[in-house]
Write a protein that holds these residues in place. Structure first.
Motif, PDB file in Angstrom:
ATOM      1  N   VAL A 462       0.832  -1.210   0.000  1.00 26.32           N
ATOM      2  CA  VAL A 462       0.000   0.000   0.000  1.00 26.32           C
ATOM      3  C   VAL A 462       0.864   1.256   0.000  1.00 26.32           C
ATOM      4  O   VAL A 462       1.796   1.395   0.805  1.00 26.32           O
ATOM      5  CB  VAL A 462      -0.932   0.018   1.235  1.00 26.32           C
ATOM      6  N   CYS A 463       0.527   2.180  -0.894  1.00 26.44           N
ATOM      7  CA  CYS A 463       1.219   3.476  -0.980  1.00 26.44           C
ATOM      8  C   CYS A 463       0.199   4.594  -0.775  1.00 26.44           C
ATOM      9  O   CYS A 463      -0.930   4.501  -1.250  1.00 26.44           O
ATOM     10  CB  CYS A 463       1.859   3.648  -2.347  1.00 26.44           C
ATOM     11  N   THR A 480       5.963   2.540  -7.614  1.00 26.28           N
ATOM     12  CA  THR A 480       6.202   1.329  -6.829  1.00 26.28           C
ATOM     13  C   THR A 480       5.807   0.092  -7.633  1.00 26.28           C
ATOM     14  O   THR A 480       6.515  -0.917  -7.639  1.00 26.28           O
ATOM     15  CB  THR A 480       5.399   1.376  -5.514  1.00 26.28           C
ATOM     16  N   TYR A 481       4.664   0.178  -8.311  1.00 27.18           N
ATOM     17  CA  TYR A 481       4.202  -0.940  -9.138  1.00 27.18           C
ATOM     18  C   TYR A 481       5.248  -1.290 -10.203  1.00 27.18           C
ATOM     19  O   TYR A 481       5.624  -2.466 -10.368  1.00 27.18           O
ATOM     20  CB  TYR A 481       2.874  -0.574  -9.786  1.00 27.18           C
ATOM     21  N   GLU A 482       5.722  -0.282 -10.922  1.00 24.89           N
ATOM     22  CA  GLU A 482       6.697  -0.531 -11.990  1.00 24.89           C
ATOM     23  C   GLU A 482       7.982  -1.128 -11.429  1.00 24.89           C
ATOM     24  O   GLU A 482       8.598  -2.017 -12.035  1.00 24.89           O
ATOM     25  CB  GLU A 482       6.976   0.770 -12.742  1.00 24.89           C
ATOM     26  N   GLY A 494      -0.312  -6.721  -9.581  1.00 26.57           N
ATOM     27  CA  GLY A 494      -1.428  -5.888 -10.038  1.00 26.57           C
ATOM     28  C   GLY A 494      -1.366  -4.504  -9.415  1.00 26.57           C
ATOM     29  O   GLY A 494      -0.671  -4.282  -8.413  1.00 26.57           O
ATOM     30  N   LEU A 495      -2.095  -3.557 -10.003  1.00 22.35           N
ATOM     31  CA  LEU A 495      -2.139  -2.176  -9.507  1.00 22.35           C
ATOM     32  C   LEU A 495      -3.584  -1.708  -9.456  1.00 22.35           C
ATOM     33  O   LEU A 495      -4.345  -1.914 -10.409  1.00 22.35           O
ATOM     34  CB  LEU A 495      -1.335  -1.253 -10.426  1.00 22.35           C
ATOM     35  N   VAL A 496      -3.971  -1.069  -8.346  1.00 26.24           N
ATOM     36  CA  VAL A 496      -5.309  -0.490  -8.253  1.00 26.24           C
ATOM     37  C   VAL A 496      -5.223   0.831  -7.495  1.00 26.24           C
ATOM     38  O   VAL A 496      -4.526   0.935  -6.483  1.00 26.24           O
ATOM     39  CB  VAL A 496      -6.303  -1.462  -7.575  1.00 26.24           C
ATOM     40  N   LEU A 520      -0.645  -7.245  -4.876  1.00 29.00           N
ATOM     41  CA  LEU A 520      -1.466  -6.117  -5.302  1.00 29.00           C
ATOM     42  C   LEU A 520      -0.883  -4.823  -4.744  1.00 29.00           C
ATOM     43  O   LEU A 520      -0.813  -4.637  -3.527  1.00 29.00           O
ATOM     44  CB  LEU A 520      -2.906  -6.285  -4.806  1.00 29.00           C
ATOM     45  N   VAL A 521      -0.447  -3.940  -5.638  1.00 31.15           N
ATOM     46  CA  VAL A 521       0.012  -2.605  -5.251  1.00 31.15           C
ATOM     47  C   VAL A 521      -1.205  -1.686  -5.298  1.00 31.15           C
ATOM     48  O   VAL A 521      -1.936  -1.676  -6.297  1.00 31.15           O
ATOM     49  CB  VAL A 521       1.108  -2.088  -6.204  1.00 31.15           C
ATOM     50  N   ALA A 522      -1.449  -0.962  -4.211  1.00 32.09           N
ATOM     51  CA  ALA A 522      -2.696  -0.188  -4.131  1.00 32.09           C
ATOM     52  C   ALA A 522      -2.508   1.073  -3.314  1.00 32.09           C
ATOM     53  O   ALA A 522      -1.580   1.194  -2.510  1.00 32.09           O
ATOM     54  CB  ALA A 522      -3.797  -1.042  -3.499  1.00 32.09           C
TER      55      ALA A 522
END
Length: 665
Positions: A462-463, A480-482, A494-496, A520-522
């Motif tokens: 989580v960011c 962060t996702y990349e 995944g990214l949301v 899951l990056v969110a």
């Protein structure tokens, strides 16, 4: 001028009287410069012996040296105008008021307030009022002084009530707070423990309690559809569930069911800790309305949370032949029209959606119950709009809070609601271990997440921000996702986040729930409603920037299965004192109510609630943690409404002014 006053909430002369000082300054005594205490704001007087405009880097600074015979003090003005240079020329005798600091050349004040030495010293402490740009303290004090002379300060409360509570008179309290005598305790004034402050805080709490109680009385006088049924649908749902209800869930369901069967509209707040099972309670309550021949609306503040509810209710209710429809502003035109038609015709037994549910074009055939999740994120007017969707009769309302609300806050801000609390967690919940780690150990965390995912578990990362912020310098979710995609080539990431199209968000969440996405990056959009039992690791970046209740909600996304889970709170060093205290609380406690109480202490009610609810009087002076004073105000509100409604009306008019037209006693 009127526009500036209105920005302060001052719309009348009465409002001016109740615009009280934020703090006080003591200009009643002079300090010899040699004895002026460091770190305190004091008044000194002397002669300017040196003055001039100097360059400090690229900035022009006006610097003066003041001598009073006991010592010298420097004053620096970073912003000044030509008249000040002349007024502070060598030989002038002046007074400076400001905080004494240790400077490079000796004791100094930065931007002190300058006054002439020819005037007598003040006889009272100097009030410092909350203000806005363009409205000086001098002008504001003059406007308040005019109001004090023209407005009636006659007491709104009967003397017998004041005597029984040991309260000072209103007029003397207000006049004292605007012009306190020098012998008054600065500490009692600044900490608002002086008897004058006690009277003002009591009056404010009393006005709030009166207004909420009147709302409550009015609601009880309106008509709602009695939702009484045999409970056949409830029995069917319970048979299909792989778990049983806790005693606490049974208790609140009994309360809710009894009120739904009544002919007055229920307005009940259902609260419980993370994972306590509020959703199944809401579902069973919805079935009571549906079996009684009425429709149900379920409203959530975000599309992710609303979608989660839609999927759960569709699964539970679909097996019983009940139709659930989805309504959101981002839907395609044809889908939306089809959903609206099913709602209007009554074909849809239950409608789930976001704020789109209370838009004008939504028409229910016979709405009997409105369920509002995360209710504190909706203003009173939005909830009222949904309530008005009933045809003739007013629908019942069940409001759920994913953030446990401390008792004093509920007593103060939700006094117009009935409250049910689920005070136990279902058996089998696995405790979540909480760890605090600095960002210096990021590589260790990456390895831990990889190990968990390679063993078949899932994880959240989580960011707190979507876009880069130069001022906060926080890592963004997209970056962060990349980065994690590169670091985890062997697993799907995944990214949301909140700005993604609804369909794309839903697809990512579905893949995560189905186990196709392992990490899951969110952003904090996953704070509530997301239920993935296989997720056992939660990483929260920049945890020091978040509120306690938000951290507790995020932590609650793991530990929903049988496997052991961990929440890793990453923080950036050095930590400030407030951030250190906040993280210590979340590390040491898993009790949502205790965490919320501490969060309230640190942030105050306005920020804790998320929004300043329209129609609910927010407190300016009283502290909801003063439970004794709040109890006295609650009892006094009941007594006044019963014995002296005229006094209650006068009191509301004083404290709520133009906002009190809907609060007729």
């Amino acid at each position: 001028m009127e526009e500036k006053l209105s920005r302060l909430g001052i719309l009348s002369l009465e409002d001016r009287v109740l615009h009280l000082p934020a703090r006080y300054e003591d200009e009643t005594r002079l300090y010899p410069i040699a004895d002026a205490p460091m770190g305190e704001s004091v008044l000194v007087e002397g002669q300017i012996v040196d003055s001039g405009v100097k360059l400090q880097g690229k900035r022009r600074v006006l610097q003066c040296r003041l001598d009073d015979g006991s010592g010298t003090l420097f004053a620096r003005f970073l912003h000044f105008y030509p008249g000040q240079v002349k007024a502070l020329a060598p030989g002038k005798r002046v007074r400076f008021f400001g905080e004494v600091r240790g400077g490079f050349l000796g004791p100094e004040m930065v931007h002190p307030r300058v006054t002439s030495a020819q005037y007598p010293l003040s006889e009272t402490l100097t009030p410092v009022y909350p203000t806005v740009a363009g409205l000086s303290q001098k002008k504001l004090k003059a406007l308040i002084g005019e109001a004090l002379e023209s407005v009636s300060l006659e007491d709104t409360l009967p003397g017998s009530l004041l005597d029984s509570l040991g309260l000072a008179g209103f007029a003397e309290s207000v006049r004292f707070l605007h012009d306190p005598t020098p012998e008054a305790s600065r500490r009692d004034l600044d900490e608002r423990t002086h008897p004058a402050w006690k009277r003002i805080k009591f009056d404010e709490l009393l006005a709030q309690q009166l207004s909420l109680r009147i709302h409550y009385r009015r609601r009880r006088s309106r008509n709602a559809p009695p939702l009484s049924c045999e409970g056949k649908l409830r029995a069917k749902l319970l048979e299909s569930l792989p778990f049983g209800l806790t005693r606490a869930q049974e208790k609140v369901l009994s309360e809710i069911s009894r009120y739904l069967a009544g002919s007055s509209p229920m307005q009940r707040l259902l609260q419980g800790d993370v994972g306590s099972g509020k959703t199944i309670v809401a579902a069973i309550s919805a079935l009571q309305a549906i079996e009684s021949g009425f429709q149900v609306a379920v409203m959530a503040p975000t599309e992710i949370l609303a979608e989660q509810h839609f999927e759960k209710f569709s699964k539970w209710f679909g097996e019983m032949g009940l139709e659930t429809v989805w309504l959101a502003s981002a839907m395609k035109k044809r889908e939306k029209e089809e959903a609206l038609l099913k709602i209007a015709s009554g074909q849809a037994h239950l409608a789930v959606g976001t704020h789109a549910l209370f838009q004008e074009q939504v028409s229910f055939r016979n709405l009997g119950l409105a369920i509002i999740d995360e209710q504190h994120r909706f203003g009173v007017h939005q909830r009222l709009a949904l309530r008005m969707k009933g045809q003739g009769l007013e629908p019942h309302q069940l409001m759920m809070s994913a953030t446990p609300i401390p008792r004093t806050l509920a007593m103060s801000y939700y006094a117009d609601l009935d409250v049910s609390v689920i005070d136990e967690l279902p058996p089998g919940r696995t405790p979540v271990a909480t760890r605090l780690v600095s960002t210096d150990r990021r590589e260790e965390i990456v390895h831990r997440v990889r190990d968990a995912c390679m063993k078949g578990s899932q994880a959240y990362w989580v960011c707190p921000l979507i876009e880069e912020s130069e001022s906060l310098q926080l890592q963004t979710a997209i970056d962060t996702y990349e980065r994690l995609v590169g670091e985890f080539p062997e697993i799907r990431v995944g990214l949301v986040h909140g700005r993604m199209p609804a369909a794309e968000k839903a697809a990512v969440m579905r893949d995560f729930a189905d186990g196709k996405i392992m990490l899951l990056v969110a952003t904090t959009v996953i704070e509530v409603g997301v239920d993935v039992p296989n997720a056992t690791v939660m990483v929260i970046e920049h945890a020091e920037r978040m509120g306690l209740s938000q951290l507790h909600q995020l932590r609650g996304r793991v530990g929903r299965g049988s496997a052991g889970s961990v929440c890793l709170l990453m923080y950036q060093t050095p930590l400030g004192e407030t951030a250190r205290r906040r993280l210590k609380v979340i590390y040491e406690s898993t009790d949502g109510f205790e965490i919320s109480r501490r969060d309230l202490e640190l942030r105050g009610p306005g920020e804790f609630l998320g929004v300043k609810q329209s129609g609910v009087p927010m407190l300016r002076y009283a502290d909801v943690e003063e439970e004794g004073l709040l109890d006295e105000a609650r009892q006094a509100a009941d007594r006044l409404l019963l014995e002296d409604p005229d006094a209650a009306r006068r009191h509301l008019r004083r404290w709520m002014g133009e906002k009190s037209e809907y609060l007729r006693v």
